[in-house]
Design an enzyme around this catalytic site. Structure first.
Site, mmCIF file in Angstrom:
data_model
loop_
_atom_site.group_PDB
_atom_site.id
_atom_site.type_symbol
_atom_site.label_atom_id
_atom_site.label_comp_id
_atom_site.label_asym_id
_atom_site.label_seq_id
_atom_site.Cartn_x
_atom_site.Cartn_y
_atom_site.Cartn_z
ATOM 1 C CG ASN A 71 -55.390 -12.086 5.535
ATOM 2 O OD1 ASN A 71 -55.886 -11.411 4.432
ATOM 3 N ND2 ASN A 71 -56.066 -12.927 6.254
ATOM 4 C CB ALA A 72 -55.969 -6.388 5.367
ATOM 5 C CG MET A 73 -54.033 -11.617 1.876
ATOM 6 S SD MET A 73 -52.382 -11.186 1.930
ATOM 7 C CE MET A 73 -51.513 -11.447 0.384
ATOM 8 N N GLY A 74 -56.913 -8.365 0.441
ATOM 9 C CA GLY A 74 -57.865 -7.594 -0.563
ATOM 10 C C GLY A 74 -58.213 -8.584 -1.854
ATOM 11 C CG ASN A 127 -64.632 -15.904 0.604
ATOM 12 O OD1 ASN A 127 -65.140 -15.406 1.513
ATOM 13 N ND2 ASN A 127 -63.337 -15.706 0.748
ATOM 14 C CB CYS A 130 -63.416 -11.595 2.004
ATOM 15 S SG CYS A 130 -61.968 -10.508 1.976
ATOM 16 C CG ASN A 191 -62.869 -15.858 5.853
ATOM 17 O OD1 ASN A 191 -61.948 -15.360 5.973
ATOM 18 N ND2 ASN A 191 -63.450 -15.642 4.441
ATOM 19 C CB THR A 192 -59.878 -13.992 9.298
ATOM 20 O OG1 THR A 192 -59.943 -13.135 8.004
ATOM 21 C CG2 THR A 192 -58.767 -15.235 8.480
ATOM 22 N N GLY A 242 -59.697 -22.761 11.606
ATOM 23 C CA GLY A 242 -59.380 -21.510 12.533
ATOM 24 C C GLY A 242 -58.324 -22.095 13.444
HETATM 25 O O1 RRO Z 1 -57.784 -11.627 0.370
HETATM 26 C C1 RRO Z 1 -58.212 -11.497 1.609
HETATM 27 O O2 RRO Z 1 -58.147 -10.418 2.091
HETATM 28 C C2 RRO Z 1 -58.784 -12.395 2.414
HETATM 29 C C3 RRO Z 1 -59.912 -13.112 2.053
HETATM 30 BR BR1 RRO Z 1 -60.452 -13.287 0.110
HETATM 31 C C4 RRO Z 1 -60.581 -14.108 3.093
HETATM 32 O O3 RRO Z 1 -61.792 -14.825 2.743
HETATM 33 N N1 RRO Z 1 -60.098 -14.102 4.168
HETATM 34 C C5 RRO Z 1 -59.236 -13.307 4.828
HETATM 35 O O4 RRO Z 1 -58.655 -13.249 5.771
HETATM 36 N N2 RRO Z 1 -58.610 -12.523 3.740
#
Ligand code: RRO
Length: 304
Positions: A71-74, A127, A130, A191-192, A242
């Site tokens: 994911n890259a939600m941002g 956090n 990210c 985290n990822t 994880g």
């Molecule tokens: O929103 C994201 O892209 C995101 C966040 Br904040 C995070 O802490 N870890 C992640 O894998 N995506």
């Protein structure tokens, strides 16, 4: 027969069981988080909340890969002001809430944490890891910065503070120790993991952000190693995160040193029943192996 207890205490927080959702999964509205709790989670964790509303990255923001997701939600989120309304609804239902939060500056971290704390969250998860936004991710690989931000936040909140660590560092124990020195009450690991997915048809990266963070079963052995190393480096408790999908994964994390657990990607693959599945499996494992409490398993694999 002795009664089996799934209830835990972590950093002063009393939970009915050790399994929470991971930040970012179903964490933006009170209704969804209430569902997570009703389906059996011990506490709920919000999506990371910042000072101001943020759109996040444009689509595509998620790629499905072998063994998980990238994911890259941002950091999309409605901002702390809006979220306080959702929090009020959750607290009215008596649900234990861990608020994940971030800032773009040290002052923002402090302001968001203070407002969440005053609004009655049960604990905070800072956090600094990210992988998808410059600044917030880089912070998590600098021990000095992690200590400073932890110290600053801890100085103005009276709630348990967990710091969520990044696996994208060469020595995670250095960052764990820095957070501990800064006064963290616990650590969430991890985290990822930075990753990439390519389309051979388009001959380009799938995600608009090019890279993203890998979660799910493919991340599990790396995250478990992080928990193992951190357990040997610090005194404060660890929340393992994880790739936890089954009760067997949960037991592995506890044996490696986690005191509580977070489930993310498996909510998508298994559905919300994953909380009951893991708790039921954990209870059976304790019973069949002569244990009475979850805490008896924590770090046990280190004793051999
Ligand atoms: O929103 C994201 O892209 C995101 C966040 Br904040 C995070 O802490 N870890 C992640 O894998 N995506």
């Amino acid at each position: 027969m002795a009664e089996i207890r799934l209830a835990i205490e972590i950093a002063g927080l009393n939970l009915r069981n050790p399994v929470m959702n991971a930040a970012g999964i179903l964490g933006l509205t009170a209704d969804l988080l209430r569902r997570v709790y009703e389906e059996g989670a011990g506490a709920v964790v919000t999506k990371s909340i910042g000072l101001k509303p943020r759109m996040g990255h444009p689509n595509p923001t998620v790629a499905i890969v072998e063994g998980g997701l990238i994911n890259a939600m941002g950091l999309p989120n409605p901002g702390v002001e809006y979220f306080l309304g959702e929090l009020e609804k959750l607290k009215a239902g008596g649900i234990p809430v861990v608020a994940s939060f971030f800032g773009e500056t040290l002052d923002e971290f402090v302001e968001v944490a203070s407002r969440l704390s005053e609004a009655g969250v049960d604990a905070l998860e800072l956090n600094c890891s990210c992988p998808n936004v410059e600044g917030v991710g880089i912070l998590g690989s600098d021990p000095g910065a992690v200590k400073r931000v932890t110290e600053a936040v801890k100085g103005c909140v009276d709630k348990p503070l967990f710091v969520k660590l990044s696996p994208n560092v060469s020595d995670i124990t250095e960052i764990a120790r820095a957070a501990e020195r800064g006064g963290a009450d616990g650590l969430t690991a991890v985290n990822t993991l930075r990753a990439i997915a390519l389309s051979i048809e388009a001959r380009r990266p799938i995600l608009s952000n090019v890279t993203g963070g890998l979660s799910g079963p493919a991340l599990k052995p790396v995250a478990l190693r992080c928990v193992w190393e951190i357990y040997e480096a610090v005194e404060i408790p660890i929340i393992g995160c994880g790739g936890i999908t089954t009760w067997r994964d949960a037991v592995e994390y506890l044996l490696a040193g986690a005191s509580a657990l977070q489930v993310g990607t498996a909510i998508m693959t298994r559905g919300l029943r994953v909380f009951r599945e893991i708790n039921m499996g954990l209870r059976n494992y304790l019973e069949e192996n002569g244990f009475r409490e979850v805490s008896e398993l924590v770090g046990l694999a280190h004793e051999s």
